[in-house]
Design a protein around this motif. Structure first.
Motif, PDB file in Angstrom:
ATOM      1  N   PHE A 185       2.025   1.406   8.068  1.00 21.37           N
ATOM      2  CA  PHE A 185       1.172   0.784   9.069  1.00 21.37           C
ATOM      3  C   PHE A 185      -0.268   0.924   8.590  1.00 21.37           C
ATOM      4  CE2 PHE A 185      -0.859   4.495  11.132  1.00 21.37           C
ATOM      5  CZ  PHE A 185      -0.133   5.510  10.518  1.00 21.37           C
ATOM      6  N   CYS A 186      -1.118   0.034   9.035  1.00 20.93           N
ATOM      7  CA  CYS A 186      -2.518   0.128   8.648  1.00 20.93           C
ATOM      8  C   CYS A 186      -3.319   0.725   9.798  1.00 20.93           C
ATOM      9  CB  CYS A 186      -3.078  -1.231   8.250  1.00 20.93           C
ATOM     10  SG  CYS A 186      -2.664  -2.546   9.387  1.00 20.93           S
ATOM     11  N   PRO A 245     -10.502   0.924   8.816  1.00 25.60           N
ATOM     12  CA  PRO A 245     -10.969  -0.359   8.281  1.00 25.60           C
ATOM     13  C   PRO A 245      -9.862  -1.046   7.504  1.00 25.60           C
ATOM     14  CG  PRO A 245     -12.553   1.401   7.844  1.00 25.60           C
ATOM     15  CD  PRO A 245     -11.304   2.066   8.359  1.00 25.60           C
ATOM     16  N   ALA A 246      -9.666  -2.334   7.724  1.00 26.13           N
ATOM     17  CA  ALA A 246      -8.573  -3.046   7.073  1.00 26.13           C
ATOM     18  C   ALA A 246      -8.830  -4.537   7.113  1.00 26.13           C
ATOM     19  CB  ALA A 246      -7.246  -2.732   7.763  1.00 26.13           C
ATOM     20  N   PHE A 247      -8.115  -5.280   6.274  1.00 24.92           N
ATOM     21  CA  PHE A 247      -8.283  -6.730   6.224  1.00 24.92           C
ATOM     22  C   PHE A 247      -7.233  -7.419   7.090  1.00 24.92           C
ATOM     23  CE2 PHE A 247      -5.315  -5.840   2.721  1.00 24.92           C
ATOM     24  CZ  PHE A 247      -4.334  -6.798   2.936  1.00 24.92           C
ATOM     25  N   GLY A 248      -7.496  -8.669   7.409  1.00 22.14           N
ATOM     26  CA  GLY A 248      -6.510  -9.520   8.060  1.00 22.14           C
ATOM     27  C   GLY A 248      -6.095  -9.035   9.432  1.00 22.14           C
ATOM     28  N   PRO A 249      -4.812  -9.231   9.771  1.00 28.76           N
ATOM     29  CA  PRO A 249      -4.335  -8.843  11.098  1.00 28.76           C
ATOM     30  C   PRO A 249      -4.488  -7.358  11.372  1.00 28.76           C
ATOM     31  CG  PRO A 249      -2.750 -10.289  10.016  1.00 28.76           C
ATOM     32  CD  PRO A 249      -3.786  -9.929   8.981  1.00 28.76           C
ATOM     33  N   CYS A 250      -4.723  -6.569  10.333  1.00 28.40           N
ATOM     34  CA  CYS A 250      -4.907  -5.129  10.505  1.00 28.40           C
ATOM     35  C   CYS A 250      -6.324  -4.773  10.953  1.00 28.40           C
ATOM     36  CB  CYS A 250      -4.620  -4.401   9.189  1.00 28.40           C
ATOM     37  SG  CYS A 250      -2.875  -4.137   8.883  1.00 28.40           S
ATOM     38  N   SER A 307      -7.949  -5.049  13.491  1.00 26.59           N
ATOM     39  CA  SER A 307      -8.154  -4.514  14.834  1.00 26.59           C
ATOM     40  C   SER A 307      -7.361  -3.239  15.073  1.00 26.59           C
ATOM     41  CB  SER A 307      -7.741  -5.569  15.867  1.00 26.59           C
ATOM     42  OG  SER A 307      -6.372  -5.920  15.700  1.00 26.59           O
ATOM     43  N   THR A 360      -8.872   9.145  13.736  1.00 31.54           N
ATOM     44  CA  THR A 360      -9.431   9.226  12.386  1.00 31.54           C
ATOM     45  C   THR A 360      -8.473   8.729  11.318  1.00 31.54           C
ATOM     46  OG1 THR A 360      -8.691  11.522  12.261  1.00 31.54           O
ATOM     47  CG2 THR A 360     -10.980  11.141  12.927  1.00 31.54           C
ATOM     48  N   LYS A 411      -6.824   6.510   8.543  1.00 32.73           N
ATOM     49  CA  LYS A 411      -7.347   5.564   7.560  1.00 32.73           C
ATOM     50  C   LYS A 411      -6.237   5.127   6.612  1.00 32.73           C
ATOM     51  CE  LYS A 411     -10.749   8.216   6.026  1.00 32.73           C
ATOM     52  NZ  LYS A 411     -11.146   9.321   6.882  1.00 32.73           N
ATOM     53  N   SER A 412      -6.182   3.842   6.350  1.00 33.36           N
ATOM     54  CA  SER A 412      -5.147   3.312   5.461  1.00 33.36           C
ATOM     55  C   SER A 412      -5.208   3.920   4.068  1.00 33.36           C
ATOM     56  CB  SER A 412      -5.275   1.788   5.350  1.00 33.36           C
ATOM     57  OG  SER A 412      -4.908   1.150   6.546  1.00 33.36           O
ATOM     58  N   ALA A 413      -6.402   4.286   3.618  1.00 37.84           N
ATOM     59  CA  ALA A 413      -6.569   4.775   2.252  1.00 37.84           C
ATOM     60  C   ALA A 413      -6.407   6.291   2.137  1.00 37.84           C
ATOM     61  CB  ALA A 413      -7.936   4.357   1.723  1.00 37.84           C
ATOM     62  N   SER A 414      -6.034   6.953   3.225  1.00 38.95           N
ATOM     63  CA  SER A 414      -5.774   8.395   3.184  1.00 38.95           C
ATOM     64  C   SER A 414      -4.279   8.639   3.338  1.00 38.95           C
ATOM     65  CB  SER A 414      -6.530   9.101   4.319  1.00 38.95           C
ATOM     66  OG  SER A 414      -7.928   8.973   4.148  1.00 38.95           O
ATOM     67  N   PRO A 455      -0.676   2.863   4.043  1.00 39.73           N
ATOM     68  CA  PRO A 455      -0.392   2.253   2.736  1.00 39.73           C
ATOM     69  C   PRO A 455      -0.633   3.209   1.564  1.00 39.73           C
ATOM     70  CG  PRO A 455      -1.506   0.680   4.144  1.00 39.73           C
ATOM     71  CD  PRO A 455      -1.516   1.994   4.885  1.00 39.73           C
ATOM     72  N   GLU A 510      -8.113  -0.539  -1.170  1.00 38.40           N
ATOM     73  CA  GLU A 510      -7.834  -1.559  -0.143  1.00 38.40           C
ATOM     74  C   GLU A 510      -9.078  -2.416  -0.006  1.00 38.40           C
ATOM     75  OE1 GLU A 510      -9.682  -1.569   2.825  1.00 38.40           O
ATOM     76  OE2 GLU A 510      -8.645  -3.249   3.750  1.00 38.40           O
ATOM     77  N   SER A 548     -12.667  -2.636   3.059  1.00 38.38           N
ATOM     78  CA  SER A 548     -13.030  -2.864   4.462  1.00 38.38           C
ATOM     79  C   SER A 548     -14.021  -1.811   4.957  1.00 38.38           C
ATOM     80  CB  SER A 548     -11.769  -2.854   5.322  1.00 38.38           C
ATOM     81  OG  SER A 548     -10.912  -3.905   4.936  1.00 38.38           O
TER      82      SER A 548
END
Lengths: 143, 202
Positions: free
Chosen positions: A19-20, A23-28, A30, A38, A40-43, A123, B55, B71
């Motif tokens: 799940f995202c 901060p994220a792109f596209g439908p993610c 929001s 806290t 984060k997709s990148a953690s 991710p 990302e 992002s």
């Protein structure tokens, strides 16, 4: 309101998706910071179905026969692909997945299987274990 | 291959040794499902950003280097080699990448800050949805209150019911039921092309 069990062991295996959050792109875009604020997709973060009473009332792993420990924001699990050797530490930063929607679903690899969705990964965490395009992978979980 | 060894290998490959840059292919199969099989253990500070992950959206392409703005406004340079696995709705090649695409990338961060990519997923989304309507070649989906148009792509879109093997038959999908969609976002729209839809068959 459902009452989560007081003190039982977390399961050894589970399906896992991703799940995202943050901060994220596209439908993610929001998605926000998750239940803990806290995420984060990148953690290396994860979602767990029993972070609070309110969370448990949504996810209801008990409907699939899974009794899960209460693990709140900041708890770390050690996870790896059921058929992999890479183990990573992930930190609880969100509530999820909604386990009761997928009771009995099974994911296998090399003759080994995991049933029910009990954990989701960001991710960054998921891609340390498998490919995002796989969508769902079987994993082992330990505290 | 252990992480350090892998990093050294990729560094030497990326930093211009006389040998061909073969990237991850030299490390084994590049099938997405097996490109992550190196024995490894990873533990970061709980809220640390994973240094070997990126990302964001592509803001420029120079040769095989993707310029990506995260992002969170972080700027990434992501190097693709002949060994990088690329996904955009399906497994594909580097030349499918376009400015404006969103991406996730996993690889090894080089000393100069470049991320040498093992795998790049372009525009990939994973949506927990409810099916609002089903039309010819289109699923109308509700995603946390936002409407998503999911396009069925002949020859690519597959359905997985209750964890059984993927099939092309979507006839068991039902309006009002939940569905998880792995797909490729069409940038700057509310539309996705569906790769796989996971559903609980009635």
């Amino acid at each position: 309101m459902a009452s989560p069990p007081a003190e039982v062991m977390a399961p050894a295996t589970s399906e896992a998706s991703w799940f995202c959050c943050g901060p994220a792109f596209g439908p993610c875009s929001s998605a926000g910071g998750g239940a803990c604020g806290t995420c984060k997709s990148a953690s290396l973060h994860c979602a767990w179905p029993n972070t609070s009473d309110a969370c448990y009332d949504i996810t209801r792993p008990d409907k699939c026969g899974d009794d899960l420990l209460r693990r709140t924001c900041g708890h770390q699990f050690f996870v790896k692909h059921l058929c992999g050797t890479t183990e990573i530490a992930v930190t609880v930063r969100d509530c999820g997945p909604q386990t009761d929607l997928w009771c009995g679903e099974k994911r296998c690899c090399s003759g080994k299987c995991a049933t029910n969705r009990l954990i989701d990964f960001t991710p960054a965490a998921f891609t340390r274990l498998g490919s995002l395009s796989a969508g769902i992978i079987p994993v082992t979980i330990r505290s | 291959m252990e992480s350090l060894g892998r990093r050294k290998f990729l560094t030497s490959a990326v930093l211009g040794s006389a040998t061909a840059v073969v990237g991850a292919t030299a490390l084994g199969s590049l099938a997405p499902e097996t490109a992550f099989a190196q024995e490894d253990n990873w533990m970061l500070e709980p809220d640390a950003i994973d240094p070997d992950f990126a990302e964001g959206r592509i803001t420029g392409i120079k040769g095989t280097m993707l310029m990506v703005t995260g992002s969170d406004r972080t700027f990434h340079r992501i190097l693709l080699t002949s060994g990088t696995s690329v996904w955009k709705l399906r497994n594909t090649t580097f030349d499918e990448a376009e400015v404006g695409d969103g991406l996730y990338a996993r690889g090894a961060r080089m000393p100069d800050g470049v991320l040498a990519a093992d795998a790049v997923w372009l525009n990939i989304v994973n949506l927990q949805t409810h099916i609002v309507a089903i039309n010819r070649d289109v699923l109308h989906l509700d995603h946390h209150g936002h409407r998503i148009v999911g396009h069925v792509v002949t020859g690519t879109t597959a359905a997985v019911y209750n964890g059984t093997p993927a099939i092309s038959d979507l006839s068991l999908l039902q309006v009002g039921k939940h569905a998880q969609v792995i797909g490729a976002w069409r940038p700057d729209t509310n539309e996705v092309d569906i790769a796989t839809v996971y559903a609980a068959a009635a």
